[in-house]
Design an enzyme around this catalytic site. Structure first.
Site, PDB file in Angstrom:
ATOM      1  N   TYR A 250      15.878  29.438   9.950  1.00  0.00           N
ATOM      2  CA  TYR A 250      14.844  29.944  10.542  1.00  0.00           C
ATOM      3  C   TYR A 250      14.560  29.963  12.038  1.00  0.00           C
ATOM      4  CZ  TYR A 250      13.244  30.125   5.685  1.00  0.00           C
ATOM      5  OH  TYR A 250      12.797  30.313   4.266  1.00  0.00           O
TER       6      TYR A 250
ATOM      7  N   LYS B 236       0.731  -1.332   0.063  1.00  0.00           N
ATOM      8  CA  LYS B 236      -0.130  -0.158  -0.018  1.00  0.00           C
ATOM      9  C   LYS B 236       1.097   1.460  -0.021  1.00  0.00           C
ATOM     10  CE  LYS B 236      -0.420  -0.445   4.848  1.00  0.00           C
ATOM     11  NZ  LYS B 236      -1.206  -1.292   6.266  1.00  0.00           N
TER      12      LYS B 236
HETATM   13  C1  LIG Z   1      -0.598  -2.116   6.641  1.00  0.00           C
HETATM   14  C2  LIG Z   1      -1.025  -3.271   6.998  1.00  0.00           C
HETATM   15  C3  LIG Z   1      -0.171  -4.359   7.123  1.00  0.00           C
HETATM   16  C4  LIG Z   1       1.303  -4.428   7.337  1.00  0.00           C
HETATM   17  O1  LIG Z   1       1.717  -3.957   8.514  1.00  0.00           O
HETATM   18  P1  LIG Z   1       3.439  -3.551   8.740  1.00  0.00           P
HETATM   19  O2  LIG Z   1       3.367  -3.071   9.954  1.00  0.00           O
HETATM   20  O3  LIG Z   1       3.683  -2.730   7.758  1.00  0.00           O
HETATM   21  O4  LIG Z   1       3.863  -5.016   8.411  1.00  0.00           O
HETATM   22  C5  LIG Z   1      -0.867  -5.755   7.608  1.00  0.00           C
HETATM   23  N1  LIG Z   1      -2.287  -5.879   7.464  1.00  0.00           N
HETATM   24  C6  LIG Z   1      -2.859  -4.683   7.239  1.00  0.00           C
HETATM   25  C7  LIG Z   1      -4.383  -4.859   7.313  1.00  0.00           C
HETATM   26  C8  LIG Z   1      -2.523  -3.524   7.161  1.00  0.00           C
HETATM   27  O5  LIG Z   1      -3.155  -2.464   6.932  1.00  0.00           O
END
Ligand SMILES: *Cc1c(COP(=O)(O)O)cnc(C)c1O
Length: 363
Positions: free
Chosen positions: A260, A35
């Site tokens: 800044y 994702k």
């Molecule tokens: C993002 C996600 C994962 C993976 O999580 P990580 O901590 O990056 O391994 C697994 N399952 C779901 C439903 C997620 O949203």
């Protein structure tokens, strides 16, 4: 000098990390979570490197379309499932699996006509209290799903952990994870179908949660979310190196205030370097003065505020540095987990925040 901010992606590291996950969870299939554009590494690039994964997990249907266009033939799970009736024909056409977490989705499915069976994963809310059916609703939802003629009768069962980065040797003794595991077992007892529970932290530290499918994201990119640990502590390798160059090296007098709001004051006459990177590239503005970067072979701290295009480095350890010298913002020697911690976040956020003006290359 042209702007040289570059994210170098390491396919070899992605493949290595997939191998580490497979060793840790030898009886489970691996759904690589890609994702957010492959955690900011680039979806197609990551998918190609991880083409040995058994499936991919995405948060948006558009990402599933990109994976199919890139030639990926593995199953793809849409982690939040469909949220409009129009999604269903697209998912069937793309052979995308859906999470089903809410009664509104059961209603949409019941009204959809598609003849091809949609493969569904029922999500149980075992205590994270984000997506999923409450434990007392889950079996009924499962039964309703099974009755739908256009749903594959082989229904997967999944849940998501809220704090699997706290292990049994931690202060909490992993109490929340143990409670989630127990509830998932109880709710799904006697139901057929594959089980999936584990995110990266659970792959690393909760072997009893591995089930039929593990769902690692961060671990594949070499990033740990466990407090005080980096991916390297688990034998993982960072899949991204974020680099730029120095564009100025100069002396400033004792008492000179840097950047800044002049939040940092030179304690002595000293050399500073200006690196061509800032929050406009995705380096966190909130990273505190003192966050480490690497200039040539020297690890040096940042000083003052990160601005949009530039940041300032304390070069007292490397006063001979010249403009053009390479600066590593994170990667093998500068764990992105440390940059995240310095900015009050986790290592996932900086890699997801790289902006479009940054050049991506593969090594
Ligand atoms: C993002 C996600 C994962 C993976 O999580 P990580 O901590 O990056 O391994 C697994 N399952 C779901 C439903 C997620 O949203």
């Amino acid at each position: 000098m042209a702007r040289s901010t570059t994210a170098i992606i390491h396919p070899e590291a992605l493949r290595h990390n997939l191998g580490v996950v497979r060793k840790l969870a030898p009886s489970s299939k691996v759904m690589a979570i890609v994702k957010a554009d492959g955690y900011g590494h680039g979806l197609e690039r990551v998918a190609n490197a991880l083409s040995g994964a058994d499936a991919f997990g995405v948060a948006a249907l558009a990402d599933a379309e990109r994976l199919r266009a890139a030639g990926m033939s593995q199953p793809i799970l849409l982690l939040s499932g469909f949220d409009a009736p129009d999604d269903l024909p697209r998912m069937r056409a793309l052979n995308v699996w859906s999470v089903v977490h809410h009664a509104s989705q059961l209603a949409m499915l019941a009204q959809s006509d598609g003849t091809e069976a949609l493969r569904c994963w029922l999500k149980v809310d075992t205590g994270m209290h984000r997506l999923g059916f409450a434990p007392e609703e889950a079996r009924d939802a499962h039964a309703r799903l099974r009755q739908l003629p256009n749903v594959d009768p082989e229904i997967g069962l999944l849940q998501h952990f809220a704090s699997s980065d706290e292990y049994v040797d931690s202060a909490s003794r992993g109490a929340q994870t143990l409670s989630q595991l127990k509830l998932f077992d109880e709710v799904t007892a006697g139901l057929g179908g594959e089980r999936s529970m584990a995110n990266s932290a659970a792959v690393l530290g909760w072997p009893q949660s591995h089930g039929d499918w593990v769902r690692p994201g961060g671990a594949l990119y070499g990033i740990s979310v466990c407090e005080g640990k980096t991916g390297a502590d688990y034998g993982l390798r960072p899949a991204m190196t974020f680099t730029t160059r120095l564009i100025s090296v100069k002396k400033i007098p004792a008492g000179g205030r840097v950047g800044y709001a002049g939040t940092w004051t030179a304690p002595e006459d000293m050399t500073i370097g200006i690196a061509a990177v800032g929050y406009g590239d995705g380096y966190p503005r909130t990273a505190a003065s003192g966050t480490l970067v690497k200039v040539g072979d020297h690890v040096v701290p940042t000083v003052g505020r990160v601005s949009m295009d530039l940041m300032t480095l304390d070069l007292r350890r490397f006063p001979d540095a010249q403009p053009g010298e390479q600066v590593t913002l994170w990667g093998e020697d500068i764990p992105v987990e440390h940059v995240g911690a310095s900015a009050g976040t986790i290592g996932y956020e900086p890699v997801c925040s790289i902006t479009r003006r940054v050049r991506f290359v593969e090594d």
